[in-house]
Design an enzyme around this catalytic site. Structure first.
Site, mmCIF file in Angstrom:
data_model
loop_
_atom_site.group_PDB
_atom_site.id
_atom_site.type_symbol
_atom_site.label_atom_id
_atom_site.label_comp_id
_atom_site.label_asym_id
_atom_site.label_seq_id
_atom_site.Cartn_x
_atom_site.Cartn_y
_atom_site.Cartn_z
ATOM 1 N N GLY A 9 0.958 -1.431 -0.003
ATOM 2 C CA GLY A 9 0.065 -0.158 -0.123
ATOM 3 C C GLY A 9 0.627 1.114 -0.027
ATOM 4 N N GLY B 111 4.807 -7.291 4.588
ATOM 5 C CA GLY B 111 4.777 -8.259 3.224
ATOM 6 C C GLY B 111 5.842 -8.291 2.090
ATOM 7 N N ASP C 38 0.532 1.961 8.900
ATOM 8 C CA ASP C 38 0.158 1.132 9.978
ATOM 9 C C ASP C 38 1.166 1.158 11.201
ATOM 10 O OD1 ASP C 38 -1.900 0.654 8.554
ATOM 11 O OD2 ASP C 38 -1.125 -1.303 7.813
ATOM 12 N N ARG D 232 -24.586 13.780 19.791
ATOM 13 C CA ARG D 232 -24.742 12.517 19.122
ATOM 14 C C ARG D 232 -23.387 11.487 19.652
ATOM 15 N NH1 ARG D 232 -26.105 14.126 12.858
ATOM 16 N NH2 ARG D 232 -28.375 13.697 13.044
ATOM 17 N N GLY E 138 -5.139 0.770 9.847
ATOM 18 C CA GLY E 138 -4.026 0.095 11.004
ATOM 19 C C GLY E 138 -3.852 -1.605 10.815
ATOM 20 N N GLU F 257 -9.841 -0.500 12.295
ATOM 21 C CA GLU F 257 -10.441 -1.421 11.400
ATOM 22 C C GLU F 257 -10.431 -3.085 11.733
ATOM 23 O OE1 GLU F 257 -8.850 -1.140 7.641
ATOM 24 O OE2 GLU F 257 -6.792 -1.691 8.340
ATOM 25 N N ARG G 143 -23.480 7.801 14.876
ATOM 26 C CA ARG G 143 -23.238 7.865 13.193
ATOM 27 C C ARG G 143 -21.912 7.363 13.247
ATOM 28 N NH1 ARG G 143 -28.060 9.204 12.887
ATOM 29 N NH2 ARG G 143 -28.681 10.897 11.814
ATOM 30 N N HIS H 130 -8.898 5.412 2.697
ATOM 31 C CA HIS H 130 -7.642 5.576 1.919
ATOM 32 C C HIS H 130 -7.394 7.131 1.989
ATOM 33 C CE1 HIS H 130 -8.825 1.479 0.437
ATOM 34 N NE2 HIS H 130 -7.661 1.441 0.548
ATOM 35 N N GLN I 124 -6.368 8.251 4.606
ATOM 36 C CA GLN I 124 -5.241 8.267 5.499
ATOM 37 C C GLN I 124 -3.886 7.881 4.818
ATOM 38 O OE1 GLN I 124 -6.682 6.064 9.452
ATOM 39 N NE2 GLN I 124 -7.934 5.524 7.346
HETATM 40 O O1 F6P Z 1 -1.164 -1.461 5.168
HETATM 41 C C1 F6P Z 1 -1.968 -0.587 4.761
HETATM 42 C C2 F6P Z 1 -3.503 -0.365 4.675
HETATM 43 O O2 F6P Z 1 -3.620 0.880 4.524
HETATM 44 C C3 F6P Z 1 -4.031 -1.019 6.055
HETATM 45 O O3 F6P Z 1 -4.012 -0.005 6.875
HETATM 46 C C4 F6P Z 1 -5.339 -1.551 5.373
HETATM 47 O O4 F6P Z 1 -5.818 -2.619 6.275
HETATM 48 C C5 F6P Z 1 -4.870 -1.924 4.091
HETATM 49 O O5 F6P Z 1 -3.843 -1.290 3.567
HETATM 50 C C6 F6P Z 1 -6.034 -1.402 3.186
HETATM 51 O O6 F6P Z 1 -5.680 -2.154 1.544
HETATM 52 P P1 F6P Z 1 -6.143 -1.782 0.352
HETATM 53 O O7 F6P Z 1 -5.411 -0.648 -0.323
HETATM 54 O O8 F6P Z 1 -5.959 -2.983 -0.406
HETATM 55 O O9 F6P Z 1 -7.896 -1.384 0.405
#
Ligand code: F6P
Length: 363
Positions: free
Chosen positions: A14, A119, A142, A177, A185, A237, A281, A287, A289
């Protein structure tokens, strides 16, 4: 005449703010101080398998310090040891590592600099063990890579998440709210914990501490009774209830790590509304982030990491990545990274900090 050193750069996994700052620093250092020729593989390990690359001249890496994403492109799927080839609707997986080694030999590469997450760096380690001269630079929002206290991109992601919490605060307070912000993460709660503290979240939920929905409902009700008629919840997440499971957004079959997390915020929102009767809510930051310009901190940090990686190329410190330990750049064996991700330990000082200001972890 002495042959010029030739070094390739690759960005895998990513993207995150600061990758271009690292590419720039590695390439400038190599060109300026080692008169090296620098090339960039396109789209991560895809480029390595398919031998798709381009020359990186000094002018190509000038003016990219503040740019988000990666000028080389990336892939979260490509893996030379498990290369996905589509056959109709199905994928077949092939070991292309020998092709990769051959491609690098033909190019007469003196070193391959891999900028990637756990990875991609795990793959880099295997390539090193199979004979490629590799140097790694850890990258991810992350902040979950072993052998380093910090990864670049994390500070930028935390800043974006913090701004989101600040904005949710004012609307939560006005409407009385419960507002939930779901942050990324993967299986680590670093972003949720840091942004939660920075944004004054009332409840922070992380994968490392499975939560109890009754405790969360009690806390939200108690705040209401005390006249604090709103609550801010920051959820990672990868957070899950005690004895329960993570929420999966999608499966990416071609990817070695096929699970994509997401959606816990909405599940939680419904449960809280049902349990408390308070309007709730949820917002998934997603993304956002990972995109855009790096913070000043990440620019400095990424430049430092890139310069250090350039040093390691010169010293032939292959099979290692640059890390940060106690404020110093260090050389860390890539074997370390392959052992798994770095989650928040139970004795992390930041957990104590959050507790000190009355933040609940939902337990
Ligand atoms: O490892 C970075 C990350 O943004 C994680 O925080 C998230 O779980 C994952 O990649 C999202 O992956 P994708 O870009 O495949 O949706």
């Amino acid at each position: 005449m002495k042959r010029r050193k030739r070094v390739a750069i690759l960005t895998g996994g990513g993207d995150c703010p600061g990758i271009n700052a690292v590419i720039r620093a590695v390439a400038k250092k190599l060109i300026n101080e080692q008169n090296a020729e620098v090339i960039g593989f396109k789209d991560g390990y895809h480029g390595l398998v398919r031998n798709r690359h381009r020359k990186l001249k000094y002018t190509d890496v000038s003016g990219i310090l503040t740019l988000g994403g990666t000028i080389l492109g990336t892939s979260k799927i490509a893996n030379p040891y498990r290369y996905a080839v589509q056959n109709g609707k199905k994928f077949e997986f092939k070991d292309m590592s020998k092709t990769v080694i051959k491609n690098c030999e033909k190019l007469k590469l003196d070193c391959l600099v891999c900028i990637g997450g756990d990875g991609s760096l795990g793959i880099a380690n295997r390539l090193f063990e199979d004979g490629l001269p590799v140097v790694g630079v850890p990258k991810t929002i992350d902040n979950d890579i072993r052998g380093t206290d910090l990864t670049f991109g994390f500070d930028s992601a935390v800043s974006i998440a913090t701004e989101a919490i600040d904005r949710l605060h004012t609307t939560a307070e006005s409407h009385h709210r419960v507002m939930i912000l779901e942050v990324m993460g993967h299986n680590a709660g670093w972003i949720a914990l840091s942004a939660g503290i920075a944004g004054g979240g009332d409840i922070i939920l992380m994968p490392e501490i499975p939560y109890d929905i009754d405790v969360i409902a009690r806390m939200v009700r108690a705040r209401n009774k005390k006249g604090r008629r709103f609550s801010i919840i920051v959820v990672s997440e990868g957070a899950k209830p005690k004895g329960g499971n993570v929420v999966i957004k999608r499966m990416v079959e071609a990817s070695a790590d096929s699970i994509r997390l997401g959606g816990i915020g909405f599940v939680l929102g419904k449960q809280i509304e049902d349990a408390t009767g308070l309007e709730t809510r949820a917002v998934v930051l997603g993304h956002l982030q990972r995109g855009g310009s790096p913070t000043a901190f990440d620019r400095v940090f990424a430049t430092g990491l890139g310069a250090k990686a350039g040093d390691m190329v010169e010293k032939k410190k292959f099979g290692y990545m640059v890390g940060l330990k106690k404020g110093m750049f260090v050389e860390v064996s890539l074997k370390n990274v392959a052992k798994g991700s770095r989650t928040i330990p139970a004795n992390a000082p930041l957990l104590k900090v959050a507790k000190a200001v009355g933040t609940s972890f939902g337990v």
